[in-house]
Design a protein around this motif. Structure first.
Motif, short mmCIF file in Angstrom:
data_model
loop_
_atom_site.label_atom_id
_atom_site.label_comp_id
_atom_site.label_asym_id
_atom_site.label_seq_id
_atom_site.Cartn_x
_atom_site.Cartn_y
_atom_site.Cartn_z
N LEU A 178 5.25 17.75 25.93
CA LEU A 178 4.62 16.32 25.92
C LEU A 178 3.54 16.57 25.12
N SER A 179 2.77 17.75 24.83
CA SER A 179 1.65 17.78 24.17
C SER A 179 2.19 17.63 22.53
N ALA A 180 3.13 17.81 22.25
CA ALA A 180 3.52 17.56 20.91
C ALA A 180 4.01 16.07 20.43
N HIS A 181 3.97 15.47 21.55
CA HIS A 181 4.48 13.86 21.26
C HIS A 181 3.17 12.85 21.15
N GLY A 182 3.39 11.86 20.87
CA GLY A 182 2.21 10.78 20.66
C GLY A 182 1.21 11.34 19.70
N THR A 183 1.52 11.80 18.59
CA THR A 183 0.76 12.26 17.60
C THR A 183 -0.24 11.05 17.09
N ASP A 184 0.00 9.95 17.10
CA ASP A 184 -0.89 8.83 16.64
C ASP A 184 -2.03 8.75 17.61
N LEU A 185 -1.71 9.28 19.04
CA LEU A 185 -2.73 9.13 20.18
C LEU A 185 -3.71 10.57 19.92
N PRO A 186 -4.97 10.29 19.69
CA PRO A 186 -6.10 11.31 19.68
C PRO A 186 -5.76 12.30 20.74
N GLY A 187 -5.70 13.59 20.51
CA GLY A 187 -5.28 14.52 21.79
C GLY A 187 -6.45 14.54 22.75
N THR A 188 -7.83 14.24 22.35
CA THR A 188 -8.95 14.09 23.36
C THR A 188 -8.43 13.01 24.27
N VAL A 189 -7.96 11.91 23.68
CA VAL A 189 -7.77 10.81 24.59
C VAL A 189 -6.56 11.08 25.70
N LEU A 190 -5.53 11.73 25.08
CA LEU A 190 -4.25 12.13 25.81
C LEU A 190 -4.75 13.07 27.07
#
Length: 328
Positions: A178-190
């Motif tokens: 899951l951490s590798a997905h949603g690269t358009d979403l900032p990691g801190t937001v995720l």
């Protein structure tokens, strides 16, 4: 091409730094949680406080990165909820329940057979078939797992602890995927969104009696010292959750799920060291041998897989796709 290669190498170097920081931070969580549970806290209460505190700490950093783009948040809602349910609440609840029934080192070594599960998922979902080295490494890892459980000498291991540790293993595998997905979403937001959702879900589960929520203000006793309860709580929320999840997401997006899960095995070493220092849990020789075999097995698994592709390198991605299409 040279510029792309240099950029890719820089991403990998940065990713390795983030991965090591994340693994070390995560490694401290088990010993701190055991101390709190020995002082009367329930596993669910430790997890709930840990993830909610981390989410609150990260929220002031996450909101500016979102820049009012609520559509981006909506587009990634399923990812954030899955991250909160599985990668945060589920994995940590399973792990802390495991360390309530077995040593921190044994629980963590079982959990960190997760890279093998990651390889299996990538094979089933993305047709990235493992080669002979990968299969051999997985077999070595399973043998090491049996030694960690000390089945040779007939040591009685709580089966409940084993079940929880295996559940944590599947959760950890989901965390890397899951951490590798949603690269358009900032990691801190995720991380902030997942932590807050995971914490709220645990509170609701406690409110309806699904999991026990019990906390105390009793001083926490470790091997050589005693400390007020709020110190391990602060450390377990800020260091082992806020810092660990943000750096872990950053590492996975630079290294890919496979390499990130491999580097994260250093958490095993960190946790063993912290457990020895804080809890006096010295691992048995046969368990050290088993842990070494697990590490070697996962190294072999890693070497048997295609080169991981850092996020943001399309040329390397094309080459990796071509390589993955070939028989392994």
């Amino acid at each position: 091409m040279a510029t792309s290669t240099h950029h890719s190498a820089a991403l990998v170097r940065t990713g390795l730094v983030f991965a090591l920081a994340s693994a070390t931070s995560f490694g401290l969580s088990g010993p701190l949680a055991r101390g709190l549970m020995n002082a009367g806290w329930s596993a669910a209460a430790v997890v709930a406080v840990r993830v909610l505190l981390a989410g609150v700490v990260l929220l002031p950093l996450a909101l500016p990165q979102l820049r009012g783009d609520w559509m981006l948040l909506r587009a990634n809602a399923k990812l954030i909820v899955a991250y909160g349910l599985v990668a945060v609440a589920g994995t940590q609840l399973a792990y802390f329940n495991a360390v309530a029934h077995m040593t921190v080192g044994a629980a963590l070594l079982i959990e960190y057979t997760a890279p093998i599960a990651v390889v299996g998922w990538l094979w089933a979902r993305h047709r990235q078939r493992p080669g002979a080295a990968t299969v051999g490494g997985a077999a070595l890892g399973i043998l090491g797992l049996l030694l960690v459980l000390d089945v040779v000498s007939g040591l009685s291991v709580d089966p409940v602890g084993i079940i929880w540790a295996l559940a944590a293993m599947f959760g950890a595998a989901a965390y890397f995927v899951l951490s590798a997905h949603g690269t358009d979403l900032p990691g801190t937001v995720l991380a902030a969104g997942g932590l807050l959702i995971g914490g709220v879900i645990l509170l609701l589960a406690g409110a309806v009696g699904i999991v026990p929520l019990r906390a105390t203000t009793t001083e926490v006793v470790f091997a050589d010292f005693t400390t007020p309860w709020w110190i391990p709580v602060a450390l377990i929320g800020i260091v082992t959750a806020a810092v660990a999840y943000v750096t872990g997401i950053a590492a996975t997006r630079r290294l890919g799920s496979r390499l990130a899960s491999f580097v994260a095995l250093t958490e095993v070493l960190a946790a063993l060291a912290f457990a020895w220092a804080l809890l006096g849990e010295a691992p048995r020789p046969i368990q050290l041998l088993g842990g070494t075999m697990i590490l070697l097995g996962v190294v072999i698994v890693r070497l048997g897989e295609p080169t991981p592709v850092p996020v943001g390198d399309p040329e390397a991605q094309t080459a990796a796709d071509d390589a993955a299409a070939k028989p392994g």
